[in-house]
Scaffold this motif. Structure first.
Motif, PDB file in Angstrom:
ATOM      1  N   ALA B 235       0.838  -1.189   0.000  1.00 48.80           N
ATOM      2  CA  ALA B 235       0.000   0.000   0.000  1.00 48.80           C
ATOM      3  C   ALA B 235       0.878   1.246   0.000  1.00 48.80           C
ATOM      4  CB  ALA B 235      -0.898  -0.007   1.231  1.00 48.80           C
ATOM      5  N   GLU B 236       0.490   2.202  -0.822  1.00 43.54           N
ATOM      6  CA  GLU B 236       1.238   3.460  -0.852  1.00 43.54           C
ATOM      7  C   GLU B 236       0.815   4.326   0.326  1.00 43.54           C
ATOM      8  OE1 GLU B 236       0.870   5.745  -4.528  1.00 43.54           O
ATOM      9  OE2 GLU B 236       1.014   7.575  -3.312  1.00 43.54           O
ATOM     10  N   SER B 237       1.780   4.825   1.072  1.00 45.68           N
ATOM     11  CA  SER B 237       1.436   5.652   2.220  1.00 45.68           C
ATOM     12  C   SER B 237       1.019   7.044   1.756  1.00 45.68           C
ATOM     13  CB  SER B 237       2.631   5.764   3.165  1.00 45.68           C
ATOM     14  OG  SER B 237       2.334   6.709   4.179  1.00 45.68           O
ATOM     15  N   LEU B 238      -0.061   7.542   2.349  1.00 51.44           N
ATOM     16  CA  LEU B 238      -0.514   8.891   2.020  1.00 51.44           C
ATOM     17  C   LEU B 238       0.110   9.921   2.948  1.00 51.44           C
ATOM     18  CD1 LEU B 238      -4.308   8.190   1.359  1.00 51.44           C
ATOM     19  CD2 LEU B 238      -2.480   8.443  -0.318  1.00 51.44           C
ATOM     20  N   GLY B 239       0.955   9.471   3.858  1.00 52.37           N
ATOM     21  CA  GLY B 239       1.655  10.407   4.733  1.00 52.37           C
ATOM     22  C   GLY B 239       0.890  10.696   6.006  1.00 52.37           C
TER      23      GLY B 239
END
Lengths: 320, 260
Positions: B235-239
């Motif tokens: 999963a790409e982290s959205l920060g």
């Protein structure tokens, strides 16, 4: 290494209409992945058409014609126990489903067999089969084996093993057995269809889904409004439906609806396996949960481990 | 007499488990056989609270004895105290450490056979091990019919049988009749487990807990436990900035996000 007293694999299949469930092929695949698992027999409760066997990559299909499924789990258990006693398989596999959970542990307890459920891994060890299963909602895994056991009964989690390819030459043999199943049974009365008193969430293009992280029912109104502002349909994980926050028609999960929206936003949902089964095929999954180990992140495309309410505040600001 | 279909007082046995809850940061114990004890909190299994509430509700419609039973060593007694505080009339601890679900089931079955209750209630599964196996195994070992994943229990109107609704996949339910004595595994959401008052909790501390020796034998052997490799890495982290996370969500919803 299998015991000389038992051999082969018995797979207890589930019926879906006039076919066998997809899990049957997964179970065959699991059996084929370990040594000395053949011959593979598929057991079907109740009588049926020989055509049900078409394409099943097993050596035999057995109908237990005296197993009246309307007599419930005790009869299913007696039927499986009877076939096990007769054929003495080393391995008995079924899906970890409502049906499998009804009879499998009873069969294992009654005949003093090895047993494990919700198994996610199976392999050969130096002293026999070794299984893997989850504990504490998946935070931990356990490795288990079955020393000095001739027959083990395993319920395998669905969707873990790839289905064995169809085999048009199999099964070579179809049998019918009718053991006497005089047990204290239950009586089927009626089937009640799922509640459909609210929106059909399976038709939604965008779903905003909330779980236990939204602790306070007083907040429900905010999410209803936010879903509208986003053009999304509001849905829920099981615990909130159990607590009466909305109609069961809005529940995502194995005991609710399976959804495949273009976008699934999961706020405060940890991702119990039954929930994941209901949404893991969604196009794009965004998950917000302060627990970095939450299982929802296994299926998410985008993740944020910050407080969902901080995100909601910003979403409200941006969609005013 | 209980258990013979002619009951003046209902006898209900409820199996309750004290389950472990893992703290956010935890370690595996040195012997590799469990989570380090200091990293575990304990509580009554949620499904068993539903089962206990179902028993207590049945017991409100007619005279009933509600026996809460657990399998474990002395440190599992808090779950029985909670059951007593909620209204159980007896509390029994079967004195063994069960290694797995069938081990617990054998212990419980031994007790149930001596008590001959009208109804045995278990939770569908436990929150920590999630085997979903104990109930049907107890029923089989006691020669009782059973219904698993029960979503509602009708009031007992005849001494001999019970109508329940069980849950299948996708929200479909099945209505089933079962003869008493029987065993039910109870699904979450069936009711709202009652709170114990402070006074009841205090009183429960003073009530006796029967400790009974028992037989148990596992159907599996634990080799080790471990923390699995993290799987959320795809999963790409959205920060960490809520404003940025919110903007990205809106882009995704509108279909205007750019995959990176």
């Amino acid at each position: 290494m299998t015991s000389p007293n038992t051999s082969g694999t018995l797979i207890v299949a589930e019926r879906v209409g006039s076919s066998l469930s997809e899990a049957t092929a997964e179970l065959i695949s699991a059996a084929l992945s370990v040594s000395d698992s053949r011959p593979i027999s598929v057991l079907v409760l109740g009588d049926g058409d020989d055509a049900i066997a078409a394409g099943i990559a097993a050596d035999e299909l057995v109908f237990v014609t005296s197993a009246d499924r309307r007599r419930g789990a005790p009869v299913a258990a007696a039927a499986v126990a009877s076939v096990i006693a007769d054929r003495r398989p080393a391995l008995v596999l079924a899906a970890h489903s409502v049906e499998g959970m009804g009879w499998a542990s009873a069969v294992a307890a009654g005949a003093e067999l090895g047993f494990a459920s919700d198994v996610i891994g199976l392999r050969d060890g130096p002293e026999g089969r070794i299984c893997q299963r989850e504990l504490y909602g998946g935070k931990v895994q356990a490795e288990i084996d079955f020393p000095e056991t001739d027959t083990i009964v395993l319920l395998l989690r669905r969707g873990v093993w790839s289905p064995a390819p169809k085999d048009d030459r199999s099964p070579t043999k179809i049998s019918r057995v009718a053991p006497d199943l005089a047990v204290r049974d239950t009586t089927y009365v009626a089937t009640v269809d799922a509640v459909t008193d609210d929106v059909d969430i399976t038709k939604a293009e965008v779903i905003l889904s909330i779980g236990r992280g939204v602790d306070d029912k007083e907040e429900l109104g905010r999410f209803t409004t936010l879903a509208e502002q986003l053009g999304a349909t509001l849905a829920f994980s099981r615990p909130l439906i159990d607590a009466g926050w909305a109609s069961p028609s809005r529940q995502v999960g194995q005991s609710g609806k399976t959804v495949k929206p273009r976008v699934y936003i999961a706020l405060g949902i940890s991702g119990a396996i039954q929930h994941l089964a209901g949404m893991d095929k969604a196009g794009t999954i965004v998950a917000v949960n302060t627990d970095p180990d939450a299982p929802i992140f296994r299926v998410a495309h985008y993740r944020a481990t910050i407080d969902l309410f901080d995100v909601v505040d910003e979403l409200e600001r941006l969609t005013k | 007499m209980a258990g013979d279909g002619i009951t003046e007082e209902l006898k209900l046995v409820v199996a309750v488990k004290q389950v472990g809850v893992v703290s956010d940061e935890f370690e595996i114990a040195a012997d590799g056989m469990g989570v380090a004890p200091e990293d575990l909190d304990f509580t009554m299994n949620e499904w068993d609270a539903y089962a206990l509430e179902a028993a207590l509700s049945l017991g409100e419609e007619q005279q009933a004895e509600v026996i809460a039973v657990t399998v474990g060593s002395e440190n599992t007694e808090p779950v029985l105290r909670r059951a007593l505080a909620m209204g159980a009339t007896r509390a029994v601890r079967l004195d063994t450490n069960p290694e797995d679900a069938l081990s617990a089931a054998r212990a419980i079955a031994g007790f149930v056979r001596t008590e001959s209750p009208d109804l045995v209630l278990c939770g569908v599964q436990s929150a920590d091990a999630a085997n979903g196996a104990t109930g049907p195994a107890v029923a089989e070992l006691c020669g009782l019919p059973w219904v698993a994943v029960v979503r509602s229990v009708d009031p007992i109107t005849t001494p001999a049988s019970l109508r329940v609704t069980r849950e299948l996949d996708a929200g479909v339910r099945e209505v089933v009749d079962v003869e008493l004595p029987a065993l039910l595994t109870i699904q979450s959401g069936i009711n709202e487990p009652r709170y114990a008052t402070l006074r009841a909790i205090k009183n429960a501390d003073r009530e006796p807990i029967e400790v009974v020796a028992c037989d148990s034998r596992p159907a599996s052997h634990l080799r080790r436990v471990f923390v699995p490799a993290p799987q959320g890495e795809n999963a790409e982290s959205l920060g960490d900035d809520p404003a940025v996370v919110a903007e990205r969500i809106i882009e995704i919803v509108r279909g205007t996000e750019v995959a990176s």
